[in-house]
Design a protein around this motif. Sequence first.
Motif, PDB file in Angstrom:
ATOM      1  N   LEU A   4       2.990   3.988  -9.342  1.00  0.00           N
ATOM      2  CA  LEU A   4       2.852   4.420  -7.953  1.00  0.00           C
ATOM      3  C   LEU A   4       3.482   3.553  -7.014  1.00  0.00           C
ATOM      4  CD1 LEU A   4      -1.147   5.443  -7.782  1.00  0.00           C
ATOM      5  CD2 LEU A   4       0.860   6.878  -8.018  1.00  0.00           C
ATOM      6  N   VAL A  16       5.243  -2.027   0.786  1.00  0.00           N
ATOM      7  CA  VAL A  16       4.818  -1.287   2.041  1.00  0.00           C
ATOM      8  C   VAL A  16       4.936  -2.533   3.152  1.00  0.00           C
ATOM      9  CG1 VAL A  16       2.972  -0.410   3.441  1.00  0.00           C
ATOM     10  CG2 VAL A  16       3.824   0.873   1.488  1.00  0.00           C
ATOM     11  N   ASP A  55       9.658   5.373   5.830  1.00  0.00           N
ATOM     12  CA  ASP A  55       8.492   5.476   5.417  1.00  0.00           C
ATOM     13  C   ASP A  55       8.240   4.887   3.908  1.00  0.00           C
ATOM     14  OD1 ASP A  55       5.570   5.825   5.150  1.00  0.00           O
ATOM     15  OD2 ASP A  55       5.780   7.997   5.225  1.00  0.00           O
ATOM     16  N   ALA A  80       5.596   4.006   1.783  1.00  0.00           N
ATOM     17  CA  ALA A  80       4.654   4.793   1.381  1.00  0.00           C
ATOM     18  C   ALA A  80       4.934   6.167   1.014  1.00  0.00           C
ATOM     19  CB  ALA A  80       3.221   4.517   2.138  1.00  0.00           C
ATOM     20  N   GLY A  81       5.490   6.838   2.111  1.00  0.00           N
ATOM     21  CA  GLY A  81       5.633   8.121   1.974  1.00  0.00           C
ATOM     22  C   GLY A  81       6.605   8.561   0.577  1.00  0.00           C
ATOM     23  N   LEU A 120       5.143   7.962  -2.824  1.00  0.00           N
ATOM     24  CA  LEU A 120       4.194   9.323  -2.809  1.00  0.00           C
ATOM     25  C   LEU A 120       5.103  10.459  -3.416  1.00  0.00           C
ATOM     26  CD1 LEU A 120       1.794   9.274  -0.204  1.00  0.00           C
ATOM     27  CD2 LEU A 120       1.450   8.685  -2.409  1.00  0.00           C
ATOM     28  N   LEU A 127       6.836  19.718  13.263  1.00  0.00           N
ATOM     29  CA  LEU A 127       5.658  19.115  13.497  1.00  0.00           C
ATOM     30  C   LEU A 127       4.438  19.954  12.757  1.00  0.00           C
ATOM     31  CD1 LEU A 127       6.052  18.573  17.269  1.00  0.00           C
ATOM     32  CD2 LEU A 127       6.312  16.763  15.451  1.00  0.00           C
ATOM     33  N   SER A 128       4.747  20.805  11.897  1.00  0.00           N
ATOM     34  CA  SER A 128       3.772  21.681  11.252  1.00  0.00           C
ATOM     35  C   SER A 128       2.726  20.717  10.304  1.00  0.00           C
ATOM     36  CB  SER A 128       4.385  22.916  10.603  1.00  0.00           C
ATOM     37  OG  SER A 128       4.980  22.204   9.524  1.00  0.00           O
ATOM     38  N   GLY A 129       3.324  19.604   9.776  1.00  0.00           N
ATOM     39  CA  GLY A 129       2.650  18.821   8.881  1.00  0.00           C
ATOM     40  C   GLY A 129       2.878  19.221   7.292  1.00  0.00           C
ATOM     41  N   ALA A 130       3.781  20.575   7.201  1.00  0.00           N
ATOM     42  CA  ALA A 130       3.849  21.067   6.045  1.00  0.00           C
ATOM     43  C   ALA A 130       4.842  20.305   5.272  1.00  0.00           C
ATOM     44  CB  ALA A 130       4.142  22.409   5.941  1.00  0.00           C
ATOM     45  N   LEU A 147       4.923  17.722   3.527  1.00  0.00           N
ATOM     46  CA  LEU A 147       4.522  17.067   2.251  1.00  0.00           C
ATOM     47  C   LEU A 147       4.385  18.181   0.881  1.00  0.00           C
ATOM     48  CD1 LEU A 147       1.983  14.077   3.259  1.00  0.00           C
ATOM     49  CD2 LEU A 147       4.225  14.108   1.598  1.00  0.00           C
ATOM     50  N   LEU A 148       4.098  19.283   1.589  1.00  0.00           N
ATOM     51  CA  LEU A 148       3.864  20.424   0.586  1.00  0.00           C
ATOM     52  C   LEU A 148       4.575  20.619  -0.653  1.00  0.00           C
ATOM     53  CD1 LEU A 148       2.435  23.353   2.597  1.00  0.00           C
ATOM     54  CD2 LEU A 148       1.230  21.780   1.124  1.00  0.00           C
ATOM     55  N   ILE A 166       3.671  17.741  -3.032  1.00  0.00           N
ATOM     56  CA  ILE A 166       2.411  17.957  -3.669  1.00  0.00           C
ATOM     57  C   ILE A 166       2.663  19.208  -4.766  1.00  0.00           C
ATOM     58  CG2 ILE A 166       0.266  19.092  -3.154  1.00  0.00           C
ATOM     59  CD1 ILE A 166       0.339  17.669  -0.559  1.00  0.00           C
ATOM     60  N   GLY A 202      -1.319  13.923   5.797  1.00  0.00           N
ATOM     61  CA  GLY A 202      -0.247  14.468   5.962  1.00  0.00           C
ATOM     62  C   GLY A 202      -0.187  16.003   6.362  1.00  0.00           C
ATOM     63  N   PRO A 226      -1.798  16.644  11.533  1.00  0.00           N
ATOM     64  CA  PRO A 226      -0.995  17.199  12.358  1.00  0.00           C
ATOM     65  C   PRO A 226      -1.583  18.610  12.919  1.00  0.00           C
ATOM     66  CG  PRO A 226       0.190  16.346  10.545  1.00  0.00           C
ATOM     67  CD  PRO A 226      -1.318  16.313  10.018  1.00  0.00           C
TER      68      PRO A 226
END
Lengths: 268, 314, 204
Positions: free
Chosen positions: A37, A106, A195, A197-198, A201, A237-240, A242-243, A246, B124, B128
């Motif tokens: 990890l 980190v 980033d 940590a990002g 992941l 800025l949608s925050g998507a 990471l999708l 994931i 994440g 937002p």
Amino acid sequence: MGETLAAAVVPGLALGGVLAVTAVVAATAGHGGAPHLGVGALPGVAALAAGRTLTISPVVATVAAVVVTAVVALAAQRLDVRVRTARSPLATPPWLADVAVLGLLVGVGSLLRPALAVDLPVGPLGGAPSTGAGATGAVLGLAGAFALRARRLRALPASAWWALAGTVIAVAAVPAAGVLGGASQGLAAAFAVADPAGLALRAAAVAVVARRDPLAACGWGLGVGLAETLVRTVSPLSGAALLPAIAAAAAGLLAAAGRATPARATAR
Amino acid sequence: MNDVLTAPGRTALLAAAVAFPYLFPDPVAVRAAVELLILVLAGLSLLPVVGWLRTVALSAPASAATGAVAAATLLSADQALPLAVLAAGAAGAATALVAIAAAPRRPQVVLPLTSLLVTVVVWGLLLPRVRLVSFARPVFVGVDLSADRALYLLTLAFVVACVAATANLARSRAGRETAALGAAPDVALRSGAEPRSVWLRTVALSGVPAGLAGLVAALVQQGVPPSAMFSPAVAMTWLAVPLLGGAPWISGTLVGAAILRGVPALTGLSVVGVGGVGLAVAAAALPDGIVGAVRAWPWRLAERRREGAASGSP
Amino acid sequence: MTLTVDGDVAGAPLSVEVPAGAWTVATHPDPDAAAAVVAGTAPAGVSVALDGRLLRRRDAAGRQRAGLAVATSRLGCLPSLRVVDVVMLGLDGPQPPLWQIVLGTRRARTVQLDDEAAARALAGRLGLASRLDAAAVGLPAATEALLDLARALASGPRALVWRRPEWLPPADAEEIAAVAAGEHARSRLTVLELRASPERSAGP
């Protein structure tokens, strides 16, 4: 729309190449069939080290990034072994070694950050590479993914392999992060920082689905990198963003659940 | 449980904490002290899981984030502070429960992953999308919280309440079962512990102080705090608080928080940087943290003396 | 309470019936595994019955509720607990709800004080009084064996499965056996003693 797609391709390929090599390292360094990890944060350390020394010269920045990342990777390997083999009356908590390595990377990354840094939503590598730099980073990342799985390199002592992995990751991450291009603009040191940590992941997510197969790591790495960059370009800025990572991790977990064979042994 | 911080020590520490904003009224110092108390709340939230169940847990920032969102939403709608406190604690507990509910089997192995996933999703994907709200700090029982000193004292009251609750839990059968289940599961099972209920109640309770930390962060920001305050990198720092200080003990949390806020304050380094390196140092060299090392020192000294006497005797 | 154990543990049979109030010694090639299986903490290979009522396999908490305690004479390391806390682990009385515990209500404090008094009384009777406030870490093996016995007895069981600490010097093991025998005589406790030796014999 065509321009949007074109703008997303180079950074996406660059991120994909870095994710490919980092996922191979994470899968190889992992234990019990699971990816490591923490080790996926190494590209972030490389990009931050390069950004911090960029004011001296791009060559110095590249060399500094490679040396710092290799040394930090070696320290991470020693830490990983020490935590896993700690002799204590109480058992070491599961995943503590991974989390300790992630914490170290980190932490080092944060200490390398400029005091006044501005996080821009440009991706986990922290920058927008030029076409040449992005393509270079992508090619180096993909080549590194195959090279690190070569039998001769896998036969190296663990500490040497980790240091080599750090070097390869840094060589790919510095151009892919677009750090060197920032020298002419005088921006990179304070804006668009990586980033760690990002990145860890995302690398772990790719490693979950690709396991130790470099070809699969390249495919999934490029897929995640391109998809994420496209999402960021269309909707920053949608925050998507990471999708895709994931989704990759979910695909890997579903595939693992469907496999009847037991988890692979821990040996490299 | 056997903490090194005895009742007189606790009283002296509390008196010093109450006197701090009067002795050092500089707003920068008071704001730094509030940040220290947020770290203490984060450490207290991790204490039962990390210290007693001996499991890596990374969902505290997610609990804090949902607590902050719940509190900010209520306070921006002019609801009373006690309601926001309840909502923040409940939101924190519910978020922690999601992490443990996703780990129905072998929670010691799976919870680190599910808790990290919960933090990633909240940081994440959810934060937002949260509607940004702002509010003026409320007046609570005649005290205007817009003053930093009042906010500090309110946060200190949360810390005292959480310390008392943790100590009460530690003294109870529930606390003993939790500590035994983490350190010697066979002994806990032979003593009648039901592992599933122990995990559920411990993890749910651990979310409450984290939710309160989120509430305080929302009060400091007078709105929903930026998502960077609840990132996976912050989870590393928060995890370092109990691990560095001594995870099973309240004094360990206080020591860990003091180091992780004090070193950056003195050196100018970033809190996340010191936290990450501190986590690595704790994992590698301090299996029971600083408090554990200090507690074991007389015992090890006596052992060394015995060994010396044995080797010196004919 | 009659205790019946029947089945295979680690490839060797373990079949014994202990009449109510009796002390029986059973032998097994792997008595530690046998104790774990009977305790319900390991995958079951045996059936355990109390007064003819079959207990669920791998259900340690259910055994304690039914009145069966298991002392393996081993505790491990419990750094955040005191010795008296370990004895209190075995107590089996009603507890206040969690919210009362967390808030520290009067009822919760009363239960806590009563529990501690009961544990101190039991530990004092068994010869542990001088160590009760020490941390339960790094204890001598004999103290650990006695402490696990005290923990098991704290629930007031009607049947006890006791793993004799044969790894201790014989004098220490005998001393602990005498403590267990004293409790057996005092409360007519049904005792199944597990040993590693090949023969089976009547107990004290």
